[in-house]
Motif scaffolding. Structure first.
Motif, PDB file in Angstrom:
ATOM      1  N   ALA A 226       0.850  -1.300   0.126  1.00 48.24           N
ATOM      2  CA  ALA A 226       0.048  -0.064  -0.009  1.00 48.24           C
ATOM      3  C   ALA A 226       0.838   1.347   0.309  1.00 48.24           C
ATOM      4  O   ALA A 226       0.460   2.130  -0.552  1.00 48.24           O
ATOM      5  N   LEU A 227       2.103   1.128   0.404  1.00 47.35           N
ATOM      6  CA  LEU A 227       2.773   2.367   0.302  1.00 47.35           C
ATOM      7  C   LEU A 227       3.277   2.643  -0.754  1.00 47.35           C
ATOM      8  O   LEU A 227       3.829   3.855  -1.024  1.00 47.35           O
ATOM      9  N   HIS A 228       3.280   1.779  -1.921  1.00 51.31           N
ATOM     10  CA  HIS A 228       3.827   2.130  -3.156  1.00 51.31           C
ATOM     11  C   HIS A 228       2.676   2.222  -4.216  1.00 51.31           C
ATOM     12  O   HIS A 228       2.694   2.733  -5.366  1.00 51.31           O
ATOM     13  N   LEU A 229       1.559   1.652  -4.034  1.00 52.89           N
ATOM     14  CA  LEU A 229       0.315   1.769  -4.888  1.00 52.89           C
ATOM     15  C   LEU A 229       0.146   3.113  -5.415  1.00 52.89           C
ATOM     16  O   LEU A 229      -0.285   3.269  -6.597  1.00 52.89           O
ATOM     17  N   HIS A 230      -0.116   4.005  -4.582  1.00 50.00           N
ATOM     18  CA  HIS A 230      -0.511   5.623  -5.016  1.00 50.00           C
ATOM     19  C   HIS A 230       0.508   6.453  -4.326  1.00 50.00           C
ATOM     20  O   HIS A 230       0.191   7.376  -3.831  1.00 50.00           O
TER      21      HIS A 230
ATOM     22  N   ASP B 226      -5.082   3.940   1.829  1.00 54.78           N
ATOM     23  CA  ASP B 226      -4.739   2.677   1.506  1.00 54.78           C
ATOM     24  C   ASP B 226      -4.146   1.974   2.635  1.00 54.78           C
ATOM     25  O   ASP B 226      -4.381   0.822   3.047  1.00 54.78           O
ATOM     26  N   LEU B 227      -3.207   2.618   3.206  1.00 58.21           N
ATOM     27  CA  LEU B 227      -2.305   2.174   4.398  1.00 58.21           C
ATOM     28  C   LEU B 227      -3.143   2.164   5.319  1.00 58.21           C
ATOM     29  O   LEU B 227      -3.106   0.884   6.274  1.00 58.21           O
TER      30      LEU B 227
ATOM     31  N   ARG C 222      -5.966  -1.761   9.296  1.00 56.03           N
ATOM     32  CA  ARG C 222      -7.055  -2.213   9.904  1.00 56.03           C
ATOM     33  C   ARG C 222      -7.461  -3.660   9.749  1.00 56.03           C
ATOM     34  O   ARG C 222      -7.847  -4.367  10.539  1.00 56.03           O
ATOM     35  N   THR C 223      -7.351  -4.054   8.413  1.00 51.76           N
ATOM     36  CA  THR C 223      -7.513  -5.478   7.987  1.00 51.76           C
ATOM     37  C   THR C 223      -6.555  -6.234   8.580  1.00 51.76           C
ATOM     38  O   THR C 223      -7.148  -7.478   9.299  1.00 51.76           O
TER      39      THR C 223
END
Length: 235
Positions: A105-109, A119-120, A125-126
């Protein structure tokens, strides 16, 4: 005669003829564990495969009947996020942490700070829900295990009680390698020398077993291949 324990393996990836990493791992875990327990495999998003000795159920809809029939559920990814009612079940949960998707998630956007932050937070949370609820955890490497021990500790799962019961904490989190089929792959269609005429029959070929993502480092592999080639030529 004591009935065999019933294990349900749940993936959040599509099952089928062409599968990504999470589904491949779920399939190989199911195949291997079926030698000792009664295994059902299903996807939270759909699809199915045929595996000898494994019951492959149609998932993607209501997973409650499958969970209700199991003694233990092995899940991965966003299965619990898609099915939050799993938190309140009595079934034993084994959480597969092989995919550190909060790092992805750190890289996706990365070019959109607010979206990347959302996203992070969502992936954390998940993971937090899984780690709080899970009874046992697995990951793919010792290096991953070191990271996840810290994550479990931050959420209170490493505590005086768990440490006193098992100082190495292997009863809480242990390593299960990724998993690949034991049957060697068979050639299909034209060989690589036909598709790539410059590759000769005796030439070494390196296979990259996956995609190229922002959080991978394929350039290091390319540089290593060039370096190794020059060393071999110099012998």
């Amino acid at each position: 005669m004591t009935p065999s324990p019933r294990l349900l393996v749940l993936t959040d990836d599509v099952l089928g003829d062409r599968m990504a990493g999470p589904a491949i791992r779920a399939v190989e875990l199911a195949r291997t564990l079926a030698t000792d327990v009664e295994v059902t495999l299903a996807s939270a998003v759909g699809g199915r495969v045929d595996i000898d000795g494994v019951t492959c159920a149609d998932g993607g809809a209501d997973l409650r009947p499958l969970v209700g029939a199991a003694d233990t559920v092995l899940l991965q990814g966003a299965v619990m996020a898609r099915n939050p009612w799993l938190r309140d079940t009595e079934v034993r949960l084994v959480v597969d942490l092989y995919d550190p998707f909060h790092l992805e998630a750190l890289h996706l956007h990365h070019d959109d700070h607010l979206r990347s932050l959302d996203d992070l937070e969502g992936t954390l949370r998940t993971l937090g829900d899984q780690i709080t609820r899970g009874d046992y955890f697995i990951c793919a490497t010792e290096r991953q295990r070191a990271m996840w021990i810290g994550h479990l500790a931050a959420l209170g799962r490493v505590n005086p009680r768990t440490r006193a019961a098992d100082p190495p904490l292997r009863a809480l989190l242990d390593v299960v390698p990724f998993g690949v089929p034991t049957t060697p792959p068979a050639p299909v269609g034209a060989g690589i020398t036909t598709r790539f005429p410059r590759v000769g029959p005796g030439d070494p070929v390196l296979l990259w077993g996956g995609g190229i993502y922002d959080w991978f480092d394929p350039t290091a592999l390319v540089r290593a291949a060039i370096r190794a080639s020059s060393l071999v030529e110099g012998l």
